[in-house]
Write an enzyme that holds these catalytic residues in place. Structure first.
Site, mmCIF file in Angstrom:
data_model
loop_
_atom_site.group_PDB
_atom_site.id
_atom_site.type_symbol
_atom_site.label_atom_id
_atom_site.label_comp_id
_atom_site.label_asym_id
_atom_site.label_seq_id
_atom_site.Cartn_x
_atom_site.Cartn_y
_atom_site.Cartn_z
ATOM 1 N N TYR A 185 9.951 -7.502 1.493
ATOM 2 C CA TYR A 185 9.386 -7.826 2.823
ATOM 3 C C TYR A 185 9.237 -9.342 2.993
ATOM 4 C CZ TYR A 185 7.826 -2.912 2.416
ATOM 5 O OH TYR A 185 7.757 -1.567 2.230
ATOM 6 N N TRP B 266 4.252 -9.533 8.529
ATOM 7 C CA TRP B 266 4.001 -8.212 9.125
ATOM 8 C C TRP B 266 2.615 -8.227 9.775
ATOM 9 C CZ3 TRP B 266 8.301 -8.000 6.315
ATOM 10 C CH2 TRP B 266 9.189 -6.953 6.504
ATOM 11 N N ASN B 267 2.511 -7.490 10.858
ATOM 12 C CA ASN B 267 1.319 -7.534 11.714
ATOM 13 C C ASN B 267 0.025 -7.098 11.011
ATOM 14 O OD1 ASN B 267 -0.606 -6.725 13.681
ATOM 15 N ND2 ASN B 267 0.967 -6.659 15.246
ATOM 16 N N TYR C 22 17.278 -8.817 4.157
ATOM 17 C CA TYR C 22 16.419 -7.837 4.825
ATOM 18 C C TYR C 22 17.168 -7.184 5.984
ATOM 19 C CZ TYR C 22 12.676 -5.542 7.265
ATOM 20 O OH TYR C 22 11.901 -4.580 7.855
ATOM 21 N N GLY D 296 2.864 2.198 11.226
ATOM 22 C CA GLY D 296 2.562 1.671 9.898
ATOM 23 C C GLY D 296 2.746 2.715 8.810
ATOM 24 N N ASP E 149 5.548 4.662 7.975
ATOM 25 C CA ASP E 149 6.969 4.789 8.294
ATOM 26 C C ASP E 149 7.605 6.180 8.168
ATOM 27 O OD1 ASP E 149 6.151 2.163 7.993
ATOM 28 O OD2 ASP E 149 8.077 1.474 7.274
ATOM 29 N N TRP F 186 5.234 7.325 2.240
ATOM 30 C CA TRP F 186 4.126 7.945 2.994
ATOM 31 C C TRP F 186 4.114 9.470 2.843
ATOM 32 C CZ3 TRP F 186 0.122 5.348 5.106
ATOM 33 C CH2 TRP F 186 0.262 3.959 5.221
ATOM 34 N N GLU G 152 2.143 -1.969 -3.888
ATOM 35 C CA GLU G 152 2.092 -1.621 -2.461
ATOM 36 C C GLU G 152 1.364 -0.296 -2.245
ATOM 37 O OE1 GLU G 152 5.994 -1.465 -0.719
ATOM 38 O OE2 GLU G 152 5.247 -0.909 1.254
HETATM 39 C C1 GLC Z 1 6.021 -0.698 5.058
HETATM 40 C C2 GLC Z 1 4.741 0.018 5.450
HETATM 41 C C3 GLC Z 1 4.057 -0.723 6.600
HETATM 42 C C4 GLC Z 1 3.835 -2.167 6.179
HETATM 43 C C5 GLC Z 1 5.128 -2.823 5.704
HETATM 44 C C6 GLC Z 1 4.911 -4.198 5.092
HETATM 45 O O1 GLC Z 1 6.957 -0.690 6.080
HETATM 46 O O2 GLC Z 1 4.993 1.347 5.815
HETATM 47 O O3 GLC Z 1 2.844 -0.115 6.938
HETATM 48 O O4 GLC Z 1 3.269 -2.903 7.226
HETATM 49 O O5 GLC Z 1 5.732 -2.034 4.718
HETATM 50 O O6 GLC Z 1 3.989 -4.119 4.053
#
Ligand code: GLC
Length: 425
Positions: free
Chosen positions: A27, A31-32, A79, A156, A158, A347, A390
């Site tokens: 990542y 991210w929000n 990415y 969030g 996914d 998830w 994570e």
């Molecule tokens: C994954 C998670 C999401 C999170 C992102 C970055 O996509 O599902 O909730 O914001 O990773 O950590």
């Protein structure tokens, strides 16, 4: 190095100069909701940098008020889907065309509690942007009185099995542009969503771009539309926190009345996601009206939002007690008794730190201190056992997907700082 020092070290290493990435490699952008949790963690040792995290997130806000799920300040070839795949998005910085759970107001409120005059000034700087973002959720994403989502990534959560209902009802675009996934190159494919799911995720992205990311049209005409307990309860809680912040800042009555109206609307919508047959809050497909059939780690966020009836809360606690009796580490993201439970797949089973944070907070606030302690202590135990991953396998406590993870470090720091939650052993 102590775990607390490691957590600070992780957040510093994930700092990309004013904003923080969730983890290196997998990542590489901002991210929000990750950034909101990051601010919570950094606030335990550097208030100024914590506010900086929030302002950098707000810099990505679109003219219509949306704060996107990912802000792309660069184009990292490692990415996918990156900025070019999202197409003609409308923010001042390249971004995705969807949002993420609005925890920001709740975290900003925490930052200003007992804060200094400077913190109040920083709050005044960010209030209007957060208010406009909440207005966006209520205007652009509300259907039949409840906040909805157009894409599983917006929730969030996914690839939670709840989204299968909406995904099964849609088809992959026949003209879906070819692509190469990158997520599977960083981590074991068994942790990640399936190929068919990925095709559908990208079908929605392609549709959004085809309508120039008109957010109301995306909600009304898009291929996927579901209500989500995570978005609903997080927004309702955040509206309540925003209302308190408006009072603190002495905002005009019209602003306070507007937030009160959002709260009333949210309270009325809680029943829309009550699955009476299961006795739990679940996601619901808004096209067919069908409920999903499993208890997830956002089902108990009714406590965090302080919403729902005594009967609904009682049944929710019954599920929690049942699951707690059969699982080593609370709180799994999907019911361990469900046929599609998978302890390692993202998830579909793993324990998620930010969800434990919100769930434990809500339970403690509503006086369920034993369960709050269990949810809190189990996250601390997996971190002690495996480190700052994570998410975690809820049966073994092993870490899953990305390591050296920002929100895991942040939740740890926040709890250490608060000496755990008030009233929780
Ligand atoms: C994954 C998670 C999401 C999170 C992102 C970055 O996509 O599902 O909730 O914001 O990773 O950590």
């Amino acid at each position: 190095m102590t775990l607390t020092q490691s957590a600070i070290d992780i957040l510093s290493r994930n700092d990309r100069g004013g904003f923080t990435i969730p983890t290196k490699g997998l990542y590489p952008y901002q991210w929000n909701w990750d950034s909101a949790f990051v601010a919570l963690g950094i606030a335990t040792y550097d208030m100024d940098r914590a506010w900086g995290e929030i302002t950098s997130l707000i810099e990505g806000q679109w003219p219509d008020g949306m704060i996107p799920s990912i802000i792309f300040r660069s184009d990292d070839p490692d990415y996918f889907p990156g900025p070019s795949r999202w197409g003609k998005t409308k923010g001042p910085i390249p971004s995705t065309g969807i949002s993420q759970p609005p925890v920001l107001a709740t975290i900003v409120r925490k930052l200003t509690e007992g804060g200094s005059v400077q913190d109040k000034a920083r709050l005044a700087d960010v209030f209007d942007a957060i208010y406009r973002w909440h207005a966006w959720w209520h205007d652009a994403r509300t259907v039949d009185g409840i906040v909805t989502t157009v894409h599983p990534w917006e929730t969030g959560r996914d690839n939670c099995p709840e989204w299968n209902l909406g995904l099964d009802a849609m088809t992959v675009a026949p003209d879906l542009a070819p692509y190469t996934r990158r997520d599977n190159k960083h981590v074991d494919a068994s942790f990640r969503p399936s190929q068919e799911q990925y095709d559908k995720y990208l079908t929605i992205v392609q549709f959004g771009d085809s309508i120039d990311w008109d957010q109301r049209r995306l909600t009304d005409e898009g291929p996927f539309l579901m209500a989500d307990p995570n978005l609903h309860f997080v927004l309702l809680r955040a509206d309540k926190d925003l209302r308190a912040l408006a009072a603190e800042l002495g905002k005009p009555q019209a602003v306070r009345d507007q937030i009160d109206a959002w709260i009333a609307k949210g309270e009325a919508a809680t029943d829309t996601i009550w699955n009476d047959e299961l006795g739990a809050f679940t996601a619901r497909d808004m096209h067919s009206g069908t409920f999903c059939n499993g208890f997830s780690n956002c089902s108990p966020l009714c406590f965090y939002a302080d919403s729902g009836s005594a009967e609904q809360w009682g049944k929710t606690m019954d599920h929690m007690t049942r699951i707690a009796a059969q699982i080593e580490y609370m709180l799994p993201s999907w019911d361990p008794e469900a046929p599609d439970f998978e302890a390692q797949r993202y998830w579909c089973g793993p324990l998620w730190p930010q969800m434990n944070y919100m769930t434990a907070l809500g339970l403690a606030e509503q006086g369920h201190t034993d369960m709050a302690a269990r949810v809190q202590n189990d996250l601390c135990r997996v971190i002690e056992k495996s480190g700052f991953w994570e998410c975690f396998n809820p049966l073994t406590g092993e870490g899953c997907v990305g390591n050296n993870f920002s929100w895991t470090a942040a939740v740890w720091l926040s709890w250490q700082h608060d000496k755990k939650l008030e009233g929780v052993a």
